[in-house]
Write a protein that holds these residues in place. Structure first.
Motif, mmCIF file in Angstrom:
data_model
loop_
_atom_site.group_PDB
_atom_site.id
_atom_site.type_symbol
_atom_site.label_atom_id
_atom_site.label_comp_id
_atom_site.label_asym_id
_atom_site.label_seq_id
_atom_site.Cartn_x
_atom_site.Cartn_y
_atom_site.Cartn_z
ATOM 1 N N ASN A 149 0.921 -1.155 -0.128
ATOM 2 C CA ASN A 149 -0.078 -0.062 0.047
ATOM 3 C C ASN A 149 0.760 1.337 0.061
ATOM 4 O OD1 ASN A 149 -2.620 -1.593 0.346
ATOM 5 N ND2 ASN A 149 -2.034 -1.980 2.395
ATOM 6 N N ILE A 150 2.091 1.033 0.057
ATOM 7 C CA ILE A 150 2.954 2.129 0.107
ATOM 8 C C ILE A 150 3.008 3.227 -1.420
ATOM 9 C CG2 ILE A 150 5.371 3.295 0.535
ATOM 10 C CD1 ILE A 150 6.094 0.731 2.406
ATOM 11 N N PRO A 151 2.949 2.625 -2.250
ATOM 12 C CA PRO A 151 2.951 3.395 -3.373
ATOM 13 C C PRO A 151 1.579 4.244 -3.545
ATOM 14 C CG PRO A 151 3.729 1.102 -4.107
ATOM 15 C CD PRO A 151 3.119 1.116 -2.781
ATOM 16 N N TYR A 152 0.496 3.668 -3.046
ATOM 17 C CA TYR A 152 -0.702 4.537 -3.094
ATOM 18 C C TYR A 152 -0.652 5.711 -2.077
ATOM 19 C CZ TYR A 152 -2.129 0.326 -5.571
ATOM 20 O OH TYR A 152 -2.157 -0.767 -6.273
ATOM 21 N N LEU A 153 0.033 5.135 -0.863
ATOM 22 C CA LEU A 153 0.188 6.337 0.186
ATOM 23 C C LEU A 153 0.890 7.543 -0.418
ATOM 24 C CD1 LEU A 153 -0.585 7.165 3.198
ATOM 25 C CD2 LEU A 153 1.499 6.079 3.629
ATOM 26 N N ARG A 154 1.955 6.935 -1.060
ATOM 27 C CA ARG A 154 2.926 8.132 -1.619
ATOM 28 C C ARG A 154 2.179 9.056 -2.499
ATOM 29 N NH1 ARG A 154 7.694 6.591 -4.627
ATOM 30 N NH2 ARG A 154 8.445 8.682 -3.899
ATOM 31 N N ARG A 155 1.328 8.535 -3.533
ATOM 32 C CA ARG A 155 0.523 9.122 -4.108
ATOM 33 C C ARG A 155 -0.215 10.251 -3.742
ATOM 34 N NH1 ARG A 155 -3.386 5.820 -8.222
ATOM 35 N NH2 ARG A 155 -4.253 5.419 -6.107
ATOM 36 N N PHE A 156 -1.071 9.564 -2.591
ATOM 37 C CA PHE A 156 -1.921 10.475 -1.820
ATOM 38 C C PHE A 156 -1.072 11.635 -1.165
ATOM 39 C CE2 PHE A 156 -3.767 11.212 2.384
ATOM 40 C CZ PHE A 156 -5.065 11.748 1.993
ATOM 41 N N ALA A 157 0.001 11.299 -0.614
ATOM 42 C CA ALA A 157 0.801 12.232 0.135
ATOM 43 C C ALA A 157 1.390 13.392 -0.715
ATOM 44 C CB ALA A 157 2.059 11.530 0.945
ATOM 45 N N ARG A 158 1.703 13.028 -1.960
ATOM 46 C CA ARG A 158 2.274 13.943 -2.988
ATOM 47 C C ARG A 158 1.019 14.829 -3.048
ATOM 48 N NH1 ARG A 158 5.601 13.621 -8.498
ATOM 49 N NH2 ARG A 158 5.178 15.927 -9.128
ATOM 50 N N ALA A 159 -0.073 14.578 -3.601
ATOM 51 C CA ALA A 159 -1.365 15.187 -3.917
ATOM 52 C C ALA A 159 -1.616 16.378 -2.750
ATOM 53 C CB ALA A 159 -2.265 14.637 -4.339
ATOM 54 N N LEU A 160 -1.307 15.522 -1.630
ATOM 55 C CA LEU A 160 -2.096 16.389 -0.355
ATOM 56 C C LEU A 160 -0.878 17.315 -0.009
ATOM 57 C CD1 LEU A 160 -4.048 16.475 1.882
ATOM 58 C CD2 LEU A 160 -2.851 14.798 3.182
ATOM 59 N N CYS A 161 0.364 17.230 -0.099
ATOM 60 C CA CYS A 161 1.076 17.994 0.196
ATOM 61 C C CYS A 161 1.620 19.178 -0.734
ATOM 62 C CB CYS A 161 2.649 17.327 0.746
ATOM 63 S SG CYS A 161 2.408 16.303 1.986
ATOM 64 N N GLY A 162 1.378 18.490 -2.079
ATOM 65 C CA GLY A 162 1.999 19.515 -3.171
ATOM 66 C C GLY A 162 3.190 19.065 -3.907
ATOM 67 N N ASN A 163 3.930 18.219 -3.368
ATOM 68 C CA ASN A 163 5.157 17.866 -3.894
ATOM 69 C C ASN A 163 5.822 16.535 -3.410
ATOM 70 O OD1 ASN A 163 7.582 18.324 -1.875
ATOM 71 N ND2 ASN A 163 6.100 20.131 -1.633
ATOM 72 N N GLN A 164 6.596 16.064 -4.296
ATOM 73 C CA GLN A 164 7.099 14.573 -3.790
ATOM 74 C C GLN A 164 7.861 14.451 -2.551
ATOM 75 O OE1 GLN A 164 8.830 12.473 -7.029
ATOM 76 N NE2 GLN A 164 9.649 10.800 -5.481
ATOM 77 N N ALA A 165 8.873 15.410 -2.351
ATOM 78 C CA ALA A 165 9.644 15.599 -1.172
ATOM 79 C C ALA A 165 9.019 15.611 -0.059
ATOM 80 C CB ALA A 165 10.793 16.673 -1.379
ATOM 81 N N SER A 166 7.995 16.689 0.137
ATOM 82 C CA SER A 166 7.272 16.554 1.565
ATOM 83 C C SER A 166 6.539 15.438 1.578
ATOM 84 C CB SER A 166 6.335 17.891 1.356
ATOM 85 O OG SER A 166 7.091 19.180 1.368
ATOM 86 N N GLY A 167 5.617 15.004 0.726
ATOM 87 C CA GLY A 167 4.842 13.876 0.703
ATOM 88 C C GLY A 167 5.563 12.530 1.342
#
Length: 267
Positions: free
Chosen positions: A10-28
């Protein structure tokens, strides 16, 4: 099954959600890392919810709301990703979470309620608020292709309640094609079986030959569209429909449509 085996898929899906929520990959990714560290430090916390994916997202949001590791990186304004991220940034945090969980990650309302730790009423309010805030960014004219007057009136009320404008209501194939040629809508809501025996699907196919526009099919006959024999619609709602589902689908279709625009902006 070990903890890592339950979490890893489930980590890839969480990373996608985190990036969308935070606005960028590093923060996510920073928030995802903090989430995994919290789970490792307290494994029983992961078992408080039976579903592994729901549990992972729930813990992530608790971390996201308690830590400040967000480091903004502006996406290029001309990129599709950048446009979507800017629209997300303008949504209030909780409506943004509800929208992403249901419209992007595909969680059911029941799962989203558990993740967000809210009641059914509170979730509906969050999704409704997200829809209105999205409409403020990409309000457009919507054509309704529906031959049943009561259903057409219900859809009209839903559309206008979100802040969009109904450009017309078509009951037949010919009316739909004529309406598009004269009004140029930004989105179409279409039934597939119309008055006089004509086909909403055929009308939409003809329309899409001349105009690139998102279409949401609302039908009592989903099996006619989900055959696997040809490209299937991205947005499909089955009758009898729930009002909140229609609202969420309209917001999703317009949010991710790169042509979405303010009403009258192109004129």
């Amino acid at each position: 099954m070990s903890l890592s085996e339950r979490v890893a898929p489930n980590i890839p899906y969480l990373r996608r959600f985190a990036r969308a929520l935070c606005g960028n990959q590093a923060s996510g990714d920073a928030y995802v890392a903090a989430t995994l560290e919290a789970i490792i430090a307290d494994p029983p916390s992961f078992d408080e919810i039976d579903d592994a994916k729901v549990s992972l997202f729930s813990i992530f949001l608790r971390i996201w709301e308690s830590l400040d590791v967000n480091q903004r990186e502006e996406a290029p304004p001309t990129s599709v990703t950048g446009q979507a991220e800017r629209r997300l940034e303008r949504l209030a945090p909780r409506p943004r979470q509800a929208f992403l969980l249901t419209a992007v990650e595909g969680f059911s309302p029941e799962e989203a309620r558990v993740i967000l730790n809210v009641s059914a009423k509170e979730l509906d309010q969050l999704i409704d608020q997200a829809g209105r805030e999205i409409a403020e960014q990409v309000a457009t004219d919507i054509l309704i292709i529906e031959d049943e007057p009561i259903i057409a009136m219900d859809l009209e009320a839903l559309v206008e309640g979100l802040g969009h404008k109904v450009s017309g209501i078509a009951r037949t194939h010919s009316e739909a094609v004529h309406a598009v040629r004269t009004q140029n809508p930004g989105l179409i809501l279409a039934d597939i079986q119309l008055a006089d025996g004509s086909s909403g699907l055929e009308a939409v196919n003809e329309i899409l030959g001349d105009l690139e526009v998102p279409v949401i099919f609302i039908t009592a006959y989903p099996e006619r569209l989900l055959t696997g024999d040809r490209p299937e619609p991205t947005f499909l709602i089955t009758k009898p429909f729930q009002a909140d589902m229609v609202k969420a689908m309209i917001s999703q279709a317009l949010f991710f449509d790169t042509r979405a625009r303010k009403r009258g902006e192109a004129a």
